[in-house]
Design an enzyme around this catalytic site. Structure first.
Site, PDB file in Angstrom:
ATOM      1  N   LYS A  26       0.846  -1.204   0.000  1.00  0.00           N
ATOM      2  CA  LYS A  26       0.000   0.000   0.000  1.00  0.00           C
ATOM      3  C   LYS A  26       0.877   1.248   0.000  1.00  0.00           C
ATOM      4  CE  LYS A  26       0.928   2.068   3.673  1.00  0.00           C
ATOM      5  NZ  LYS A  26       1.158   2.469   4.962  1.00  0.00           N
ATOM      6  N   VAL A 111      10.957  -4.925   3.472  1.00  0.00           N
ATOM      7  CA  VAL A 111      10.503  -5.008   4.873  1.00  0.00           C
ATOM      8  C   VAL A 111      10.775  -3.702   5.613  1.00  0.00           C
ATOM      9  CG1 VAL A 111      10.875  -6.265   7.040  1.00  0.00           C
ATOM     10  CG2 VAL A 111      10.845  -7.498   4.876  1.00  0.00           C
ATOM     11  N   GLY A 114       7.415   1.034   5.127  1.00  0.00           N
ATOM     12  CA  GLY A 114       6.280   1.961   5.031  1.00  0.00           C
ATOM     13  C   GLY A 114       5.293   1.543   3.962  1.00  0.00           C
ATOM     14  N   LEU A 115       5.411   0.277   3.516  1.00  0.00           N
ATOM     15  CA  LEU A 115       4.539  -0.227   2.440  1.00  0.00           C
ATOM     16  C   LEU A 115       3.560  -1.288   2.957  1.00  0.00           C
ATOM     17  CD1 LEU A 115       7.286  -0.509  -0.337  1.00  0.00           C
ATOM     18  CD2 LEU A 115       5.497   1.235  -0.154  1.00  0.00           C
ATOM     19  N   ALA A 116       3.499  -1.442   4.266  1.00  0.00           N
ATOM     20  CA  ALA A 116       2.556  -2.364   4.917  1.00  0.00           C
ATOM     21  C   ALA A 116       2.711  -3.813   4.456  1.00  0.00           C
ATOM     22  CB  ALA A 116       1.112  -1.898   4.710  1.00  0.00           C
ATOM     23  N   SER A 119       1.490  -6.228   7.142  1.00  0.00           N
ATOM     24  CA  SER A 119       0.025  -6.118   7.290  1.00  0.00           C
ATOM     25  C   SER A 119      -0.682  -6.781   6.122  1.00  0.00           C
ATOM     26  CB  SER A 119      -0.400  -4.639   7.330  1.00  0.00           C
ATOM     27  OG  SER A 119       0.254  -3.976   8.377  1.00  0.00           O
ATOM     28  N   ASP A 152      -3.104  -1.284   9.886  1.00  0.00           N
ATOM     29  CA  ASP A 152      -3.234  -1.281   8.420  1.00  0.00           C
ATOM     30  C   ASP A 152      -3.882  -2.560   7.881  1.00  0.00           C
ATOM     31  OD1 ASP A 152      -2.124   1.200   8.072  1.00  0.00           O
ATOM     32  OD2 ASP A 152      -0.125   0.488   7.513  1.00  0.00           O
TER      33      ASP A 152
END
Ligand code: ATP
Length: 300
Positions: A26, A111, A114-116, A119, A152
């Site tokens: 995301k 990893v 900030g790209l989830a 999640s 998230d």
């Protein structure tokens, strides 16, 4: 409680009890923190969407009551700290599933970026095990389960484009942004989301992004407006702590990306680009700065 009878029978018949799920990354088109709540969490207002960079998750039923995680990525936990493990355990406990599962994570999403990624893996595990064990859990319930795993995760259960409020769990789906290219670049540092939120002074935020501006750009399908309205309050913290992220933003703008923003708590920076012809120059220019560079499309 939904019945899971029939699973063992299908195993006895030798049916290959395996499912696959894609777990896309995301990005935040806007990320605002409204205030810090009494419970310690931050009240957020974010516009999130997904891009075509995804982990691939394979889930195979095991006859015994165990959860096994494997991955080719050497730098994620493979025990109960893994979010996919936690998702599997949650669904097994809540729906009283006696069978176990072997989960292989083919990681493509960087990893702690900030790209989830974690999640999205958790959300994909919830979706996949719902299918594997024919539990019949509806989307709302899957999102509630997801909220127990991380802020998230509920968004990642359905993906698409949405406004997220509360801790991130109150979702309002909206239409997709205008289609474009997205260049993602992650400098070689790992950023802890909790550290960044911990250092944010919610009462003293210098400039709040305009969520309404982003929504208007999406409604009016105005790519130029969208690029001008992107905003993320966490940049205030991460860019000061990690000057290389600020530098990366500057480089991406110089190379011709039309809208540039840090995703989540960073350190990944994304650039929106309208024309495919611009991609090679931006991609090659960024590769001089970092190894993790991806040119992908929005998942509209
Ligand atoms: P977010 O934007 O939701 O904060 P992120 O992209 O910054 O997430 P992740 O890639 O989800 O970060 O990783 C955050 C932490 O979670 C890492 O320290 C990692 O070790 C741990 N983690 C647990 N499970 C996973 C997983 N399946 N994939 C990646 N990281 C995982």
């Amino acid at each position: 409680m939904p019945s899971i009878n029939g699973m063992t029978d299908r195993c006895k018949e030798g049916v290959d009890m395996k499912v696959f799920e894609k777990a896309p990354a995301k990005i935040n088109l806007s990320l605002d923190v409204l205030h810090k709540r009494e419970d310690g969490y931050h009240e957020v207002e974010m516009v999130m969407t997904m891009v075509d960079l995804a982990d691939r998750i394979e889930m195979q039923e095991l006859p015994r009551d165990t959860i096994i995680i494997s991955s080719q990525a050497g730098y994620i936990p493979l025990d109960e700290k893994n979010l996919a493990f936690q998702a599997a355990r949650l669904i097994k406990d809540r729906y009283d599933v006696k069978q176990g599962v072997y989960i292989h994570l083919d990681k493509k999403i960087p990893v702690a970026a900030g790209l989830a990624g974690g999640s999205s893996d958790a959300a994909a595990t919830l979706r996949g095990l719902n299918r594997l064990w024919r539990l019949g859990i509806g989307t709302d319930e899957l999102q509630k389960l997801g909220a127990e795993l991380g802020s998230d995760v509920p968004f990642c259960v359905t993906g698409g484009t949405a406004i997220a409020r509360g801790r991130g769990e109150k979702l309002e789906p909206i239409e997709s942004p205008p289609q474009c290219w997205v260049i993602l670049a992650k400098p070689p540092i790992n950023v802890s989301t909790s550290e960044i939120y911990g250092k944010l002074n919610a009462a003293g935020i210098r400039k709040h992004p305009s969520t309404e501006g982003v929504l208007r750009a999406i409604r009016e399908k105005r790519f130029d407006l969208l690029c001008g309205e992107l905003g993320n309050v966490l940049e205030e913290v991460t860019l000061d702590l990690y000057p290389e992220v600020r530098q990366l933003k500057e480089v991406m703008i110089k190379l011709g990306a039309e809208g540039v923003l840090m995703s989540g708590s960073g350190p990944t920076v994304f650039g929106l680009v309208s024309k495919e012809t611009k991609i090679p120059r931006i991609y090659n220019g960024l590769r001089g700065f970092c190894k993790d560079v991806f040119a992908v499309r929005l998942l509209t």
